[in-house]
Design an enzyme around this catalytic site. Structure first.
Site, short mmCIF file in Angstrom:
data_model
loop_
_atom_site.label_atom_id
_atom_site.label_comp_id
_atom_site.label_asym_id
_atom_site.label_seq_id
_atom_site.Cartn_x
_atom_site.Cartn_y
_atom_site.Cartn_z
N CYS A 180 5.62 -1.96 -9.55
CA CYS A 180 4.38 -2.61 -9.15
C CYS A 180 4.71 -3.86 -8.33
O CYS A 180 5.41 -4.74 -8.80
CB CYS A 180 3.53 -3.00 -10.36
N ARG B 176 0.85 -1.18 0.00
CA ARG B 176 0.00 0.00 0.00
C ARG B 176 0.89 1.23 0.00
O ARG B 176 1.92 1.24 0.68
CB ARG B 176 -0.89 -0.02 1.27
N CYS C 19 1.42 2.72 -9.03
CA CYS C 19 1.56 3.05 -10.45
C CYS C 19 0.96 4.42 -10.75
O CYS C 19 1.48 5.18 -11.55
CB CYS C 19 0.92 1.97 -11.31
N CYS D 5 -2.52 -0.85 -4.40
CA CYS D 5 -1.59 -0.06 -3.59
C CYS D 5 -1.49 1.38 -4.09
O CYS D 5 -1.08 2.26 -3.37
CB CYS D 5 -0.22 -0.72 -3.56
C1 LIG Z 1 3.21 -0.17 5.18
C2 LIG Z 1 2.50 0.81 6.06
C3 LIG Z 1 2.78 0.83 7.41
C4 LIG Z 1 2.10 1.73 8.24
N1 LIG Z 1 2.36 1.70 9.58
C5 LIG Z 1 1.62 2.45 10.40
C6 LIG Z 1 1.78 2.35 11.80
O1 LIG Z 1 2.59 1.57 12.29
N2 LIG Z 1 1.01 3.12 12.59
C7 LIG Z 1 0.08 3.96 12.07
O2 LIG Z 1 -0.60 4.64 12.84
N3 LIG Z 1 -0.08 4.10 10.75
C8 LIG Z 1 0.67 3.36 9.90
N4 LIG Z 1 0.48 3.47 8.56
C9 LIG Z 1 -0.44 4.47 8.05
C10 LIG Z 1 -1.89 4.07 8.20
O3 LIG Z 1 -2.10 2.79 7.69
C11 LIG Z 1 -2.76 5.06 7.47
O4 LIG Z 1 -2.45 6.34 7.89
C12 LIG Z 1 -4.23 4.83 7.70
O5 LIG Z 1 -4.60 3.54 7.24
C13 LIG Z 1 -5.07 5.88 7.00
O6 LIG Z 1 -6.42 5.64 7.17
P1 LIG Z 1 -7.51 6.14 6.16
O7 LIG Z 1 -8.81 5.76 6.71
O8 LIG Z 1 -7.28 7.53 5.83
O9 LIG Z 1 -7.21 5.34 4.81
P2 LIG Z 1 -7.09 3.78 4.50
O10 LIG Z 1 -6.69 3.05 5.71
O11 LIG Z 1 -6.23 3.68 3.31
O12 LIG Z 1 -8.57 3.34 4.14
C14 LIG Z 1 -9.21 3.74 2.97
C15 LIG Z 1 -10.34 2.77 2.69
O13 LIG Z 1 -11.15 3.29 1.65
C16 LIG Z 1 -11.41 2.32 0.68
N5 LIG Z 1 -11.60 3.01 -0.60
C17 LIG Z 1 -10.69 3.72 -1.28
N6 LIG Z 1 -11.23 4.23 -2.39
C18 LIG Z 1 -12.52 3.86 -2.42
C19 LIG Z 1 -13.59 4.09 -3.33
N7 LIG Z 1 -13.44 4.86 -4.40
N8 LIG Z 1 -14.78 3.50 -3.08
C20 LIG Z 1 -14.96 2.73 -1.99
N9 LIG Z 1 -13.98 2.50 -1.09
C21 LIG Z 1 -12.76 3.06 -1.29
C22 LIG Z 1 -10.19 1.45 0.72
O14 LIG Z 1 -10.46 0.16 0.21
C23 LIG Z 1 -9.84 1.44 2.19
O15 LIG Z 1 -10.51 0.41 2.88
C24 LIG Z 1 1.15 2.61 7.70
C25 LIG Z 1 0.86 2.57 6.34
C26 LIG Z 1 1.52 1.68 5.53
C27 LIG Z 1 1.18 1.62 4.07
S1 SF4 Z 2 -2.19 -0.24 -7.80
FE1 SF4 Z 2 -0.77 -0.24 -9.52
S2 SF4 Z 2 1.22 -0.64 -8.62
FE2 SF4 Z 2 -0.30 -1.22 -7.09
S3 SF4 Z 2 -0.69 -3.38 -7.41
FE3 SF4 Z 2 -2.21 -2.31 -8.63
S4 SF4 Z 2 -1.26 -2.09 -10.62
FE4 SF4 Z 2 0.39 -2.61 -9.22
#
Ligand SMILES: Cc1cc2nc3c(=O)[nH]c(=O)nc-3n(C[C@H](O)[C@H](O)[C@H](O)COP(=O)(O)OP(=O)(O)OC[C@H]3O[C@@H](n4cnc5c(N)ncnc54)[C@H](O)[C@@H]3O)c2cc1C
Ligand code: SF4
Ligand SMILES: Cc1cc2nc3c(=O)[nH]c(=O)nc-3n(C[C@H](O)[C@H](O)[C@H](O)COP(=O)(O)OP(=O)(O)OC[C@H]3O[C@@H](n4cnc5c(N)ncnc54)[C@H](O)[C@@H]3O)c2cc1C
Lengths: 553, 254, 309
Positions: A495, A305, A528, A525
């Site tokens: 990717c 992600r 891309c 994620c």
């Molecule tokens: C590898 C990694 C490690 C991390 N480690 C930490 C950590 O240790 N501690 C911490 O606090 N934070 C951490 N984070 C950050 C944290 O995960 C994010 O800040 C948090 O998840 C953000 O929450 P959000 O609700 O804004 O978005 P997200 O968690 O990304 O949720 C968005 C949701 O919306 C859905 N969605 C998106 N577009 C659409 C659409 N068009 N229609 C319907 N549904 C949709 C998605 O499927 C998803 O379920 C990390 C992130 C990553 C990638």
């Molecule tokens: S969002 Fe783009 S980079 Fe991520 S898995 Fe899908 S094709 Fe690959």
């Protein structure tokens, strides 16, 4: 295309995305409504097949926002089972490592009082809380398009059509998406939301902010031998295998049940088109300080992600007529802490409070400016302000960046009287192939290191095959003419799911290549969409419910 | 005519089943669960019969944990009218055997008096492929398995069955127990407003005791393990050697 | 106590392969009597009597058993059940249709798709489409089970069991056979074929896919393909083998120009013998192939086809 009759449903508030920010907003709205005995309708759509299915994070949770939102979370069975018990930060060289004494760590990097969690499970639990409070939660439905009123304000969203065939025609199972209208629509799609991208442009939300920068986080979940398991242990590394001009590092968290979450983040401003974040991660696991943890262990899950790295200076305007952005959609992640969950939750709660106030005053507020006010008077703002200079300083490389971080975070506690700028947008940083050196990654051993396809298998991702490809190209000729010719096809490497492949063009027997897009592999994620040097790839939502089925990621 | 459709909650077909390291079973916690795909086909068939005027009411029933309610709601959102949950287990790791399920379904059938019961041909978790046949035996109703096409003509069913040799056409008298094969139909996508409406459709919650059925298992699972990994064989040098090995060593070519 | 094996006899014809494999499993449990029930099944009974390990053949020659309709078959088997501790069927669609009915009439559980017999009441069987292997013990006095034929070898010829004619049991069945529809395709169906030749992206074009088809025709085999080959338009969608295609388990699977991604393996790894032809000696397919040939498929495949002339 023929006009489709679409059903319409009306709500007070519509939330797009069931991550921590969207769910917290939904919960807060209903709590306020219940406290004030006011009936409101709140609808949340989530593209994953269930809440949590698309959630991938580290994750260490700082429970600040949760304490405010659901103070009795313990009684309610929140899945916060593993308090952080010890932590290490190491700088890795190819064979050695240097441990940073804890006293030299910036205060933001200490984790006492925090919990190691699965954010996916945490969201499942938040989803249950929301449903109990009366939120209409609809997993398996995407918000495919933003709908606008005649005055240009956001009216709501249209959910994705189901049963459209590869060529765009309607299959026998065709089910048109419907229009969801609301007084306010909260966009909570997380990092690089595809509707958010459109909104930022349309409402020019980034006019006063810097270009957002991103990282890609790749993660695996392992079940390790009990003797190698230390519940509560947190290990972060920087350095090897990345070169010092590439920002990134690893995390390794020991959860409950002999599980270890291990992941690797690479700043998407990396320069070498031959770099493969996936391969770097695989290589990292072979470091002598790391590999022992995985001796005799079993890999359970895999995923990736993108995350925002920009900080407060990249935060767009949060509101626009008819809607707001919350959480990582806006970019509320605290980079030096590598935490965005608590800030995302809090932003959702603040937006909920502002929206409820507007609903209560029975006044059809078009733009929820009160949310912005609350945001800037909250602890999120203070926290992000303090963190603002860390990530940009790494444009100077790992060592200077680290040194700067030490000064900024320990000496000034983040209150240095200047704000550093991010150099470029991530898609602009790649060198051309003749300026760059190829990287020779070791072959996977199938025990500790793996290839992409067997990794993707563990994400349980799937997409109905007979649907339009959701990785859309603005111009079909660009991949070969530019991405391949100039950068040697970097999308095949960045990717993490093997979606992009340059293969021999079977129609031209002259050895030329074409881009094959294996959309079925995609783990959503968004890398891309961010890193494509030509910005030719536009990620759109596939059919609802498609994509990864992460367990406890 | 009323139609009864039993539906089972199973691991979603796109999720890779993971064996627990203590060998007690497959990990079912925090795993996406869905309606058994063959049961979804059975529900779809019943709805089409209702739409065609052959059926008047569709009752769906599930036997399992409290959460099987979600599975029933899915069936209701597709278009079933009413649901019965028989709470027979407290944890997802307890599965009720087909014999017990069939006995419970026989009781439900007595109470509800449907004209036919349509089940999935097998549940994709335990792959027993048994419940429909057992139910038919207990009820003494026509047994019609692996149906890929069903037409109703008065009290006679004309059914095409998928068998090893291809397809077989049979007739059967109603009442009947039918099990649905993959090609019977392609289930519809659920509409969002229908999910909302499904929340208001009636759902009875019962227990096996209500029906006086003993659900204790006859089988004891002693272990569940991963299938052994296939070992690499040998490399042959030439087509001639390959053909020779296939004929004389593996015995798969004559 | 002994074992009753229900032979698969449809319209008088013995399905010798699946019955002989189930027999190999059944003899591990005790003395085996074989039930041969169909119409005009005298020859089938003689064939069964000639299988090694058969103690006695019970021959019920009656029109009501001609198509192995579950109701009369189950009534007959239940009438014989007293004398047997184990009632065993091959796990064919016919066996799986009847066995659970017999079990329910006897008030016992059925144990489906047994792949290994560990003892008189302990059996091994696949669950989750073969992604997990379960060992179960049963507390039932009578054990009704179906045998996964791919897991056992054929019992050999050379027996000379006695054949005992038995009377039909009256059964008023509400189900009647009407007709069979045999598929009229030139090639066998992918999921039921005992030999499959599959082509991958390495084949290179739709035109060159004819090489695969030619080899398949020589072998009387079905044609399969990888997703990459289907996506590139070399082969139609319904030929895809794998996680999102068909799951197959033939006696012989020949993978040509297929790298062996896990998603492809998920659809064919239970094949008895796997042959891989690939020019990359490190291709993952060689890790599961019984016989690997590192070669250019454009040389190797025509050579194989020619060798079969
Ligand atoms: C590898 C990694 C490690 C991390 N480690 C930490 C950590 O240790 N501690 C911490 O606090 N934070 C951490 N984070 C950050 C944290 O995960 C994010 O800040 C948090 O998840 C953000 O929450 P959000 O609700 O804004 O978005 P997200 O968690 O990304 O949720 C968005 C949701 O919306 C859905 N969605 C998106 N577009 C659409 C659409 N068009 N229609 C319907 N549904 C949709 C998605 O499927 C998803 O379920 C990390 C992130 C990553 C990638
Ligand atoms: S969002 Fe783009 S980079 Fe991520 S898995 Fe899908 S094709 Fe690959
Ligand atoms: C959710 C999901 C579902 C999937 N479902 C399926 C599925 O059902 N079925 C499936 O097959 N895949 C599936 N895949 C795709 C799978 O991961 C692989 O991408 C695919 O199997 C690769 O096909 P291939 O082996 O033909 O192509 P490649 O991986 O490109 O392999 C081609 C091979 O041909 C060899 N070769 C090339 N030229 C020659 C020559 N002249 N002579 C000999 N050998 C040659 C090469 O060495 C190479 O090993 C799925 C993936 C995902 C993520």
């Amino acid at each position: 295309m023929e006009e489709i009759e679409r059903d319409v449903m009306e709500f007070d508030v519509l939330i797009v995305g069931g991550g921590p920010s969207g769910l917290s907003a939904a919960i807060r709205l209903m709590q306020l409504a219940n406290e004030n005995e006011q009936e409101i309708t709140v609808c949340l759509v989530e593209k994953g097949s269930e809440i949590g299915a698309h959630i991938l994070s580290g994750a260490i949770l700082e429970p600040t926002a949760l304490n405010e939102l659901i103070p009795d979370w313990q009684e309610k069975g929140a899945p916060l089972n593993t308090p952080v018990s010890s932590e290490e930060i190491m700088f890795l060289s190819e064979t050695g490592s240097l441990k940073t004494p804890n006293a030299f760590l910036p205060p933001a990097m200490h984790n006492e009082g925090n919990y190691i969690i699965s954010l996916g499970n945490f969201c499942r639990w938040l989803g249950e809380q929301a449903e109990e409070l009366g939120v209409d939660v609809y997993p398996g439905f995407t918000a495919a398009n933003v709908l606008y009123n005649e005055d240009g304000s956001v009216k709501g969203v249209q959910t994705g059509d189901m049963g459209v065939q590869r060529d765009g025609t309607h299959g026998p199972q065709f089910e048109p998406g419907m229009e969801l209208h609301a007084k306010q629509t909260f966009f909570a799609e997380g990092c690089r939301g595809h509707l958010g991208k459109e909104l930022k442009e349309r409402f020019n939300l980034e006019a006063d902010s810097q270009t957002q920068t991103y990282g890609i986080g790749i993660k695996e979940l392992w079940e390790v031998k009990p003797e190698n398991h230390q519940p509560g242990l947190v290990v972060h590394t920087a350095g090897w295998p990345l070169s010092t001009d590439t920002y990134g590092g690893s995390f390794l968290y020991h959860l409950e049940d002999n599980q270890v979450a291990v992941g690797f983040v690479v700043g998407l401003d990396y320069k070498n088109p031959y770099l493969s974040p996936f391969e770097e991660f695989q290589r990292y696991k072979t470091h002598p300080k790391i590999r022992d943890t995985f001796e005799g262990a079993r890999r359970i899950s895999y995923g990736a992600r993108a995350l925002n790295e920009g900080g407060i200076q990249c935060l767009p305007k949060l509101t626009f007529p008819g809607g707001v952005m919350v959480g990582c959609e806006a970019g509320t992640l605290n980079m030096p802490k590598i935490k965005g969950t608590h800030t995302a939750m809090k932003s959702g709660m603040l937006a909920a409070e502002a929206a409820f106030e507007a609903i209560q005053s029975n006044f059809d507020v078009v733009e929820l400016v009160e949310y912005t006010n609350r945001f800037h008077h909250s602890w999120v703002r203070t926290e992000l302000d303090a963190a603002r200079n860390v990530r940009p300083s790494f444009k100077w490389g790992l060592w200077l960046g680290t040194l700067y971080t030490g000064i900024d975070q320990i000496l000034f506690r983040g209150k240095a009287p200047w704000t550093l700028k991010h150099a470029h947008a991530d898609h602009e940083t790649l060198l051309t192939k003749d300026q760059a050196t190829k990287i020779d990654y070791p072959k996977p051993d199938g025990v500790l290191t793996f290839d992409k396809l067997s990794s993707v298998f563990l994400s349980s991702t799937n997409h109905e095959e007979d649907q339009p490809i959701h990785l859309t190209l603005k111009d079909d000729s660009v991949p070969v003419a530019i991405n391949l010719a100039k950068y040697d096809g970097p999308e095949a490497r960045f990717c993490p799911a093997g979606v992009y492949e340059y293969v021999a063009d079977e129609n031209k027997k002259d050895g030329s290549q074409r881009l094959q897009i294996n959309a079925q592999n995609c783990v959503h994620c968004k890398t891309c969409d961010i890193k494509d040097p030509t910005q030719n790839i536009n990620w759109v939502t596939p059919q609802g419910g498609d994509g990864p089925n992460y367990p406890n990621m | 005519m009323k139609i009864l459709v039993p539906v089972k909650r199973v691991i979603d077909y796109s999720v890779k089943a993971r064996v627990k390291s203590d060998q007690s079973g497959v990990e079912l916690n925090n795993v996406k669960m869905s309606i058994n795909p063959f049961d979804e086909i059975a529900v779809e068939e019943a709805i089409r019969m209702k739409e065609a005027g052959t059926a008047s009411e569709i009752v769906v029933v599930s036997i399992g944990v409290e959460k099987s309610q979600e599975t029933l709601r899915t069936a209701l959102a597709m278009g079933a009218d009413r649901a019965i949950l028989i709470k027979a287990a407290d944890t997802v790791d307890t599965d009720i055997e087909p014999l017990a399920v069939a006995k419970l379904l026989a009781k439900v059938t007595e109470e509800e008096a449907p004209g036919m019961v349509i089940l999935g041909k097998q549940a994709i978790d335990n792959d027993m492929n048994a419940t429909g046949q057992m139910l038919s035996a207990l009820l003494g109703w026509s047994q019609v398995t692996y149906a890929s096409k069903i037409t109703v003509d008065g009290d006679t069913l004309n059914v095409t069955r998928e068998v090893d040799a291809g397809l077989q056409n049979i007739t059967a008298k109603l009442p009947a127990v039918i099990t649905a094969d993959l090609r019977l139909n392609e289930p519809r996508y659920v509409k969002l407003p229908n999910i909302m409406k499904a929340k208001k459709k009636p759902m009875d919650i019962k227990t096996p005791e209500d029906y006086g059925v003993d659900v204790s298992p006859r089988l004891t699972i002693t272990s569940v393990v991963e299938p052994p990994a296939r070992a690499a064989g040998i490399k042959v040098e030439s087509v001639t050697e390959l053909m020779d090995k296939l004929k004389n060593e593996a015995g798969v070519l004559s | 106590m002994s074992v009753l094996l229900i032979a698969e006899v449809l319209e008088g014809q013995l399905n010798k392969d699946s019955t002989a494999k189930a027999l190999t499993a059944a003899v591990q449990l005790g003395d085996v009597d074989v039930l041969c029930a169909s119409s005009g099944c005298g020859d089938a009974a003689s064939e069964l009597a000639a299988l090694q390990g058969v103690a006695k053949v019970l021959c019920a020659n009656d029109a009501s058993y001609e198509y192995a309709i579950a109701e009369p078959m189950a009534a007959l088997i239940v009438s014989l059940a007293d004398k047997y501790e184990h009632i065993v069927f091959p796990a064919t669609t016919s066996g799986k249709n009847i066995a659970p009915r017999v079990a329910a009439l006897l008030d016992v559980m059925v144990i489906s798709e047994v792949m290994e017999i560990k003892g008189a009441d302990e059996f091994v069987r696949p669950i989750y489409a073969g992604n997990a292997i379960q060992t179960v013990t049963t507390a039932d006095a009578k054990k009704v089970m179906t045998i996964r034929t791919a897991s056992f070898d054929n019992a050999a010829d050379g027996g000379s069991a006695a054949i005992e004619e038995i009377a039909a049991v009256a059964c008023d069945t509400p189900v009647a056979w009407v007709s069979n529809e045999v598929q009229k395709s030139d090639r066998p169906e992918l999921t039921s074929s005992s030999v499959i030749v599959s082509g991958g992206r390495g084949v290179g074009s739709e035109e060159d896919f004819k090489l695969i088809e030619a080899l398949a025709d020589k072998l009387g085999a079905a044609v399969g393909a990888s997703r990459a080959a289907v996506d590139a338009g070399f082969a139609p969608n319904d030929q895809q083998v794998g996680q999102t295609g068909k799951i197959v388990a033939p006696q012989l699977y020949i993978a040509v120009g297929i790298s062996g991604a896990i998603q492809h393996l998920a659809g064919m790894k239970d094949s008895k013998v796997i042959v891989a032809i690939n020019k990359d000696e490190d291709a993952p397919i060689f890790q599961v192939a019984d016989y690997g040939l590192v070669a250019d498929l454009f040389d190797a495949v025509p050579e194989m086809t020619a060798a079969l002339e």
